[in-house]
Enzyme design. Structure first.
Site, PDB file in Angstrom:
ATOM      1  N   ASP A   2       4.725  -4.777   6.239  1.00 34.21           N
ATOM      2  CA  ASP A   2       5.078  -6.111   6.680  1.00 34.21           C
ATOM      3  C   ASP A   2       5.240  -7.125   5.529  1.00 34.21           C
ATOM      4  O   ASP A   2       6.228  -7.866   5.469  1.00 34.21           O
ATOM      5  CB  ASP A   2       3.873  -6.529   7.555  1.00 34.21           C
ATOM      6  CG  ASP A   2       4.219  -7.582   8.522  1.00 34.21           C
ATOM      7  OD1 ASP A   2       5.129  -7.344   9.321  1.00 34.21           O
ATOM      8  OD2 ASP A   2       3.585  -8.654   8.450  1.00 34.21           O
TER       9      ASP A   2
ATOM     10  N   GLY B 217       0.832  -1.210   0.000  1.00 34.99           N
ATOM     11  CA  GLY B 217       0.000   0.000   0.000  1.00 34.99           C
ATOM     12  C   GLY B 217       0.861   1.252   0.000  1.00 34.99           C
ATOM     13  O   GLY B 217       1.896   1.296   0.668  1.00 34.99           O
TER      14      GLY B 217
ATOM     15  N   ARG C 233      -6.629  -1.781   8.682  1.00 31.91           N
ATOM     16  CA  ARG C 233      -6.737  -3.245   8.559  1.00 31.91           C
ATOM     17  C   ARG C 233      -7.062  -3.850   9.924  1.00 31.91           C
ATOM     18  O   ARG C 233      -7.981  -3.409  10.576  1.00 31.91           O
ATOM     19  CB  ARG C 233      -5.474  -3.835   7.930  1.00 31.91           C
ATOM     20  CG  ARG C 233      -5.328  -3.391   6.484  1.00 31.91           C
ATOM     21  CD  ARG C 233      -4.324  -4.204   5.734  1.00 31.91           C
ATOM     22  NE  ARG C 233      -2.967  -3.854   6.144  1.00 31.91           N
ATOM     23  CZ  ARG C 233      -1.874  -4.275   5.538  1.00 31.91           C
ATOM     24  NH1 ARG C 233      -1.973  -5.076   4.514  1.00 31.91           N
ATOM     25  NH2 ARG C 233      -0.701  -3.907   5.932  1.00 31.91           N
TER      26      ARG C 233
ATOM     27  N   ASP D  28       1.436  -0.295  11.854  1.00 28.48           N
ATOM     28  CA  ASP D  28       1.374  -1.622  12.488  1.00 28.48           C
ATOM     29  C   ASP D  28       2.674  -2.399  12.341  1.00 28.48           C
ATOM     30  O   ASP D  28       2.655  -3.621  12.237  1.00 28.48           O
ATOM     31  CB  ASP D  28       0.198  -2.422  11.893  1.00 28.48           C
ATOM     32  CG  ASP D  28       0.329  -2.593  10.391  1.00 28.48           C
ATOM     33  OD1 ASP D  28       1.161  -1.900   9.772  1.00 28.48           O
ATOM     34  OD2 ASP D  28      -0.393  -3.425   9.815  1.00 28.48           O
TER      35      ASP D  28
ATOM     36  N   ASP E 184      -0.864   2.490   8.418  1.00 32.13           N
ATOM     37  CA  ASP E 184      -1.460   1.727   9.527  1.00 32.13           C
ATOM     38  C   ASP E 184      -0.645   1.760  10.822  1.00 32.13           C
ATOM     39  O   ASP E 184      -1.180   1.435  11.891  1.00 32.13           O
ATOM     40  CB  ASP E 184      -1.656   0.259   9.107  1.00 32.13           C
ATOM     41  CG  ASP E 184      -2.587   0.118   7.915  1.00 32.13           C
ATOM     42  OD1 ASP E 184      -3.396   1.040   7.702  1.00 32.13           O
ATOM     43  OD2 ASP E 184      -2.506  -0.897   7.205  1.00 32.13           O
TER      44      ASP E 184
ATOM     45  N   ARG F 210       1.141  -4.906  -5.993  1.00 33.64           N
ATOM     46  CA  ARG F 210       1.157  -6.165  -5.256  1.00 33.64           C
ATOM     47  C   ARG F 210       1.501  -7.244  -6.280  1.00 33.64           C
ATOM     48  O   ARG F 210       1.108  -7.147  -7.441  1.00 33.64           O
ATOM     49  CB  ARG F 210      -0.174  -6.404  -4.560  1.00 33.64           C
ATOM     50  CG  ARG F 210      -0.387  -5.374  -3.439  1.00 33.64           C
ATOM     51  CD  ARG F 210      -1.400  -5.788  -2.409  1.00 33.64           C
ATOM     52  NE  ARG F 210      -1.233  -5.030  -1.177  1.00 33.64           N
ATOM     53  CZ  ARG F 210      -1.828  -3.850  -0.906  1.00 33.64           C
ATOM     54  NH1 ARG F 210      -2.630  -3.294  -1.783  1.00 33.64           N
ATOM     55  NH2 ARG F 210      -1.606  -3.244   0.240  1.00 33.64           N
TER      56      ARG F 210
ATOM     57  N   THR G 164       3.718   2.773   5.848  1.00 34.71           N
ATOM     58  CA  THR G 164       2.304   2.379   5.804  1.00 34.71           C
ATOM     59  C   THR G 164       1.513   3.323   6.709  1.00 34.71           C
ATOM     60  O   THR G 164       2.007   3.722   7.764  1.00 34.71           O
ATOM     61  CB  THR G 164       2.081   0.920   6.278  1.00 34.71           C
ATOM     62  OG1 THR G 164       0.702   0.763   6.647  1.00 34.71           O
ATOM     63  CG2 THR G 164       2.921   0.537   7.475  1.00 34.71           C
TER      64      THR G 164
END
Ligand code: ADP
Length: 321
Positions: free
Chosen positions: A102, A10, A171, A129, A127, A71, A125
């Site tokens: 990740d 992403g 997510r 995360d 996120d 991707r 990212t």
């Protein structure tokens, strides 16, 4: 050395600032840099182009990624990775800098494990995360974008005495929801890491109405299933008879001009990645921990889950009355 740099997975605002920092730091140390377009897809299709000092001019303020991202499902197969490695070898690329999340790091690790090419990851990212860094590139911009939307929604929520559920990305993690929720003064925050009973939310809404608070903003992380804010609105309606409006922010959070904080982070981490490779580090991710650059083995980064701050979740409940 000749470094290959790519963005994968992403996109996130600030990736361009990281590319710029990689290119300019590397060239200042007499290395050269090849841009690999479209992530692992481009590695397979030989989408290589040398990046010079001026190739990265005027991009620090731009969202998205000038190297594009993709991707690549076939990268899960060893034979595909072997082809990618042969392409890198043909182009005389000695080491890789992977800007992504990740999944992209796992791809880089596999490439390293099978073909010994040195790799360094830069966490990019929205996120946040990724284990081994307090912040990822793009998180601050996405937080501020979502916050701006909430401030606007708050105006209409207040004027109409309405409940609004704002769904943010992230997510299966709630980092974005938590920061956006606290900074946006949310009544409640739904994060995947902690279940929050609808009964409790409804009784908190009813209590706050009694205290004279007639509008509420609830922030919900998308979780595994984007659009779950609609389920939540329906559950609130069933329990309380109150209508909750839903606003799903979606990809709006992924774009836009990176904030100063993201540009600073990206600049520091881009330079740190070059320094790490030049000083012999390999298969690590660069990150920022308590304001200092930190290097963490990719194995550790990809096998650990960063935890959400429980104290902040509790604080959000105290502050939203
Ligand atoms: P992100 O990097 O944002 O987490 P993805 O999880 O979609 O994004 O991963 C990006 C790409 O990285 C995938 O499309 C794939 O090409 C590669 N990748 C992900 N996981 C692996 C893996 N376990 N082994 C090899 N390549 C992987």
């Amino acid at each position: 050395m000749r470094f290959g740099v790519y963005t994968s997975g992403g996109d996130a605002p600030g990736m361009n600032a990281a590319i710029r920092a990689v290119v300019r730091s590397a060239i200042s140390q007499k290395h050269s840099v090849i841009g690999i377009y479209n992530g692992y897809e481009g590695m397979l299709a030989k989408e290589f182009q040398e990046l010079k000092l001026r190739s990265v001019a005027n991009i620090i303020q731009r969202g998205g990624t000038v190297l594009k991202t993709a991707r690549c499902a076939s990268f899960h197969h060893a034979e595909t990775r072997e082809q990618a490695f042969l392409n890198l070898k043909e182009k005389e690329i000695d080491a890789l800098i992977c800007i992504g999340g990740d999944g992209s790091f796992r791809g880089a690790m596999a490439l390293h494990a099978e073909h010994k090419i040195p790799v360094i990851g830069i966490p990019g990212t929205i996120d946040n995360d990724i284990y081994g860094t307090d912040y990822t590139i793009g998180f601050d911009t996405a937080t501020n974008t979502a916050l701006e939307a909430i401030d606007r929604i708050r105006d209409t929520a207040y004027s109409h005495n309405r409940i609004f559920i704002v769904e943010v990305m992230g997510r299966d993690t709630g980092f974005l929801a938590l920061d956006v929720g606290i900074a946006g003064g949310a009544q409640d925050i739904f994060v995947p890491e902690r279940t929050l009973a609808v009964d409790k939310v409804v009784s908190r809404i009813e209590d706050s109405v009694k205290r004279g608070k007639l509008s509420s903003i609830i922030v919900a992380a998308e979780g595994q299933k984007p659009g779950r804010a609609y389920d939540l609105a329906e559950a609130i309606r069933k329990k309380s008879g109150q209508e909750a409006k839903v606003c799903i922010l979606g990809h709006i959070q992924r774009g836009g001009t990176p904030t100063a904080r993201d540009r600073m982070l990206a600049s520091a981490l881009g330079a740190a990645a070059v320094n790490a490779l030049a000083s012999g580090f390999n298969c690590h991710a660069v990150g920022i921990v308590r304001n200092e650059v930190a290097l963490t083995p990719l194995q550790e980064v990809t096998s650990n889950k960063k935890s959400i701050r429980e104290d902040l979740l509790n604080l959000s409940q105290i502050l939203a009355t």
